[in-house]
Design a protein around this motif. Structure first.
Motif, PDB file in Angstrom:
ATOM      1  N   PHE A 176       0.858  -1.189   0.000  1.00  0.00           N
ATOM      2  CA  PHE A 176       0.000   0.000   0.000  1.00  0.00           C
ATOM      3  C   PHE A 176       0.888   1.230   0.000  1.00  0.00           C
ATOM      4  O   PHE A 176       2.073   1.174   0.342  1.00  0.00           O
ATOM      5  CB  PHE A 176      -0.959   0.015   1.202  1.00  0.00           C
ATOM      6  N   ASN A 177       0.310   2.362  -0.410  1.00  0.00           N
ATOM      7  CA  ASN A 177       1.084   3.595  -0.415  1.00  0.00           C
ATOM      8  C   ASN A 177       0.727   4.456   0.797  1.00  0.00           C
ATOM      9  O   ASN A 177      -0.067   4.047   1.653  1.00  0.00           O
ATOM     10  CB  ASN A 177       0.894   4.350  -1.740  1.00  0.00           C
ATOM     11  N   SER A 178       1.270   5.633   0.848  1.00  0.00           N
ATOM     12  CA  SER A 178       1.155   6.471   2.041  1.00  0.00           C
ATOM     13  C   SER A 178      -0.245   7.038   2.253  1.00  0.00           C
ATOM     14  O   SER A 178      -0.554   7.541   3.343  1.00  0.00           O
ATOM     15  CB  SER A 178       2.164   7.630   1.972  1.00  0.00           C
ATOM     16  N   THR A 179      -1.099   6.961   1.224  1.00  0.00           N
ATOM     17  CA  THR A 179      -2.450   7.507   1.371  1.00  0.00           C
ATOM     18  C   THR A 179      -3.463   6.442   1.809  1.00  0.00           C
ATOM     19  O   THR A 179      -4.660   6.714   1.861  1.00  0.00           O
ATOM     20  CB  THR A 179      -2.918   8.135   0.044  1.00  0.00           C
ATOM     21  N   ALA A 180      -2.977   5.250   2.132  1.00  0.00           N
ATOM     22  CA  ALA A 180      -3.891   4.164   2.516  1.00  0.00           C
ATOM     23  C   ALA A 180      -4.576   4.445   3.845  1.00  0.00           C
ATOM     24  O   ALA A 180      -5.739   4.095   4.041  1.00  0.00           O
ATOM     25  CB  ALA A 180      -3.142   2.841   2.576  1.00  0.00           C
TER      26      ALA A 180
END
Length: 289
Positions: free
Chosen positions: A94-98
């Protein structure tokens, strides 16, 4: 006052394929309302071109902000994950906006963290079936995705009543070209169809159409064999479509030595309905006026 500026990091990823739940443990408390399910991707491995699936949604089990977040996968997502055979090992990315912590610090991105994995050990079940004798198709509906490559129709039996009566077990004359999924369509072969029709009134209405089957009939994507249904508690058809296709004369043989006329039809016909007065022998293919 010093504001928290430390980004939360994933500590542990737990995936239970029996319950369809995902648990994520972090280094600090997470704001559960910030979770964006579509930012989470499950992978079969970390190799290039691996099988993967990005979630389309989820349902929170956790009810308050915490460092251990648990949610259930949507049924459609869970079945697609099974269909893609992400069933032995799983990684998450997942990325940092998850998601964010309670101070709105974004999570540290993860490129692939292996799960503490509980494999699917739950047998699939047939939830309903339909029989269409116009298209000559038997439709089986399952509780989860099943592997069509494991299908063996010779363990499926059509029977007249829930507890027995006239019955016929399918042969390899019938087969399926369906992909693995929740619904398997079986094309009934000519031999099987004719044998069933000879067993009148088997499979002539909703009240005379049931199936029983053993666990060897089919398995799910994890190799769990279907929960069996015995001949003493067979499953009744949900939608029954009668045979709406008239039989056709395929060929005939006229033997003037024996004085016999042999008629061959496209399917089993009812001999008691035969009316010889409906036959006309003619010397040409078409009659002139």
């Amino acid at each position: 006052y010093f504001r928290d500026t430390i980004n939360p990091s994933l500590v542990l990823f737990i995936l239970d394929m029996n319950t369809g739940t995902v648990s994520l443990s972090f280094t600090e408390v997470i704001n559960i309302s910030s979770i964006v399910y579509t930012q989470f991707t499950l992978l079969q491995s970390l190799y290039p071109n691996t099988t993967y699936f990005t979630l389309t949604g989820g349902n929170l089990v956790t009810t308050s902000n915490t460092d251990l977040v648990t949610f259930t996968l949507l049924p459609a997502d869970l079945n697609e994950i099974k269909r893609q055979k992400i069933t032995s090992f799983a990684y998450i990315s997942f990325n940092s906006t998850a998601l964010y912590d309670v101070s709105f610090n974004p999570v540290v991105p993860v490129a692939g963290r292996i799960a503490l994995f509980t494999p699917d050990t739950t047998p699939p079940s047939i939830t309903r079936f339909d029989l269409n004798l116009t298209s000559n198709t038997l439709y089986l509906y399952f509780s989860e995705v099943v592997n069509v490559d494991t299908l063996d129709v010779t363990f499926v039996t059509l029977q007249q009543f829930a507890s027995g009566g006239l019955n016929y077990t399918l042969t390899h004359n019938s087969l399926s070209t369906s992909p693995s999924g929740l619904v398997i369509a079986i094309a009934l072969g000519t031999t099987d169809l004719n044998q069933v029709k000879l067993l009148f009134p088997l499979a002539t209405s909703n009240t005379t159409t049931f199936i029983s089957y053993t666990s060897a009939a089919i398995a799910d994507m994890s190799g769990n064999w279907v929960a069996n249904r015995t001949s003493s508690s067979a499953l009744q058809v949900s939608t029954f479509t009668i045979d709406g296709v008239p039989p056709t004369l395929s060929s005939y043989l006229l033997d003037l030595t024996d004085g016999t006329l042999t008629l061959s039809f496209s399917e089993v016909v009812n001999a008691s309905s035969f009316n010889v007065l409906g036959l006309l022998l003619q010397g040409t293919q078409t009659l002139s006026n």
